[in-house]
Design an enzyme around this catalytic site. Structure first.
Site: not given
Ligand SMILES: O=C(O)CCCOc1c(F)cc(-c2c(C(=O)NCc3ccc(C(=O)O)cc3)noc2-c2cc(Cl)c(O)cc2O)cc1F
Length: 377
Positions: A236, A240, A243-244
């Site tokens: 699990h 997760e 996927k992230n």
């Molecule tokens: O349950 C669900 O639906 C999945 C919910 C979750 O969904 C996400 C997701 F998969 C991946 C990311 C993410 C980002 C991103 O997205 N970077 C781009 C951005 C740049 C700036 C900003 C900002 O300024 O706010 C935000 C994002 N960068 O690294 C990660 C990242 C996060 C985690 Cl927990 C991980 O184990 C590995 C990763 O590479 C963020 C998520 F949130």
């Protein structure tokens, strides 16, 4: 109406009685040792007390929730489910132990497990109902975060006790003859890593028509790194995290990129900890946004309807990460994120290497926890 009142006050008294006991944490070693001796009567005697204690402890906290949340229809449904399950279990409090009683107890456990299957979604619906009907201030959000971590940890622990009993004594085969209930005494960590990767990759390919490769390394031991653990919990967490990482890499590199930086997973055997480190080059996330990843309130998105589930397969109900951290912490491990904006993210799952140190981490209802709700109301 009189009957209902009497019945309700009786439940209240039983809740007060059972919630005065602290839940008794078991270690993976105790689960294994007990499972090897496998005495159904002893398990029944333990569970007919321990399950009401764990249910009562968390039910007392439900009743301390902010009024606004308690009034939400879905929270009312959750509370009624717990009351019904509590009543069904305490029926066995004083019955004499016979084969018939043991069969009825197993049936009752299966019924309770089925009733509570969708509790995570129902509770998430309750949060949505609150967000849609009230402004939620920081204090309320804090008490909801505190409660949900404890509520879902309690649920993980109750399902663990029910699964062990029904798998050991319920006549249901668990499909793995060497497993003790849902515990694999020889869980091969890298096999679970590869399983989780392949399944996450399948979803990634479906949506992005491509996916990053996987590079696996291991340290400090030449043979396979094994742990006595619950494979479904480890799966699990890793599913997760994969996927992230895949979502970050595909979004960061763009879907028409020629190739994608591979995900690197390193499995390390320590004396105290077994670590699974997952590193990606997905561009990372700013420190200022990190906390939101574990917040139930911010990640409570409307549930993906079954019809469009194929559209954003990597997005769940948003609870994937907080729940994965609870699974890691349940047996005194942890899940930690370290992101570097503009580069990528490392996620580390820490597991206890020794089964006698892998104790359940259980929420306890007491003055301290109650004070938290009162002061943060
Ligand atoms: O349950 C669900 O639906 C999945 C919910 C979750 O969904 C996400 C997701 F998969 C991946 C990311 C993410 C980002 C991103 O997205 N970077 C781009 C951005 C740049 C700036 C900003 C900002 O300024 O706010 C935000 C994002 N960068 O690294 C990660 C990242 C996060 C985690 Cl927990 C991980 O184990 C590995 C990763 O590479 C963020 C998520 F949130």
């Amino acid at each position: 109406m009189k009957f209902t009142r009497v019945c309700f006050s009786n439940i209240g008294k039983m809740l007060d009685f059972y919630s005065q006991f602290n839940p008794s944490p078991l270690s993976i070693k105790q689960f294994i040792d007990f499972g090897l001796s496998a005495c159904e009567r002893k398990s029944f005697i333990f569970l007919r007390k321990e399950l009401p204690v764990r249910l009562a402890n968390i039910m007392k906290e439900i009743h301390l929730l902010p009024e606004n949340l308690l009034r939400m229809p879905s929270v009312g449904i959750v509370n009624n489910m717990y009351v019904t399950s509590f009543q069904e279990i305490i029926e066995f409090e004083k019955v004499e132990v016979s084969d018939n009683t043991l069969d009825k107890f197993c049936q009752a456990l299966v019924k309770i497990r089925n009733r509570h299957t969708d509790i995570v979604q129902t509770m998430a619906q309750g949060i949505l109902e609150l967000k849609d009907s009230h402004d939620v201030d920081a204090q309320t959000e804090n008490s909801i975060q505190y409660f949900l971590d404890r509520f879902y940890m309690s649920r993980i622990s109750i399902r663990m006790l029910i699964n062990q009993h029904t798998l050991l004594f319920g006549g249901v085969l668990n499909g793995h003859n060497r497993h003790i209930g849902c515990i694999d005494p020889h869980c091969d960590v890298i096999s679970v890593v590869k399983d989780a990767y392949e399944n996450a990759r399948f979803l990634c390919d479906q949506y992005y028509m491509a996916s990053p490769d996987l590079v696996v390394k291991q340290f400090n031991i030449n043979s396979g790194i094994k742990i006595i653990y619950v494979p479904s919990h480890l799966y699990h967490m890793l599913f997760e995290l994969f996927k992230n990482s895949m979502r970050a890499v595909m979004e960061h590199c763009g879907v028409d990129a020629d190739n994608y930086p591979p995900l690197e997973v390193t499995v390390i055997q320590g004396k105290e900890d077994i670590c699974v480190k997952m590193s990606d080059r997905g561009g990372g996330i700013p420190r200022s946004q990190m906390d939101y990843l574990f917040k139930y309130m911010y990640s409570t998105a409307p549930q993906p309807s079954k019809s469009d589930a194929h559209t954003v397969p990597l997005a769940g109900y948003g609870y994937g990460l907080p729940l994965s951290r609870l699974y890691a912490r349940y047996f005194h491990g942890d899940l930690v994120l370290l992101s570097c904006e503009g580069f990528g993210t490392d996620a580390v799952v820490y597991l206890k290497a020794l089964s006698n140190e892998a104790n359940e981490l259980l929420p306890i209802f007491n003055k301290t926890s109650s004070k938290f709700y009162r002061t943060s109301l």
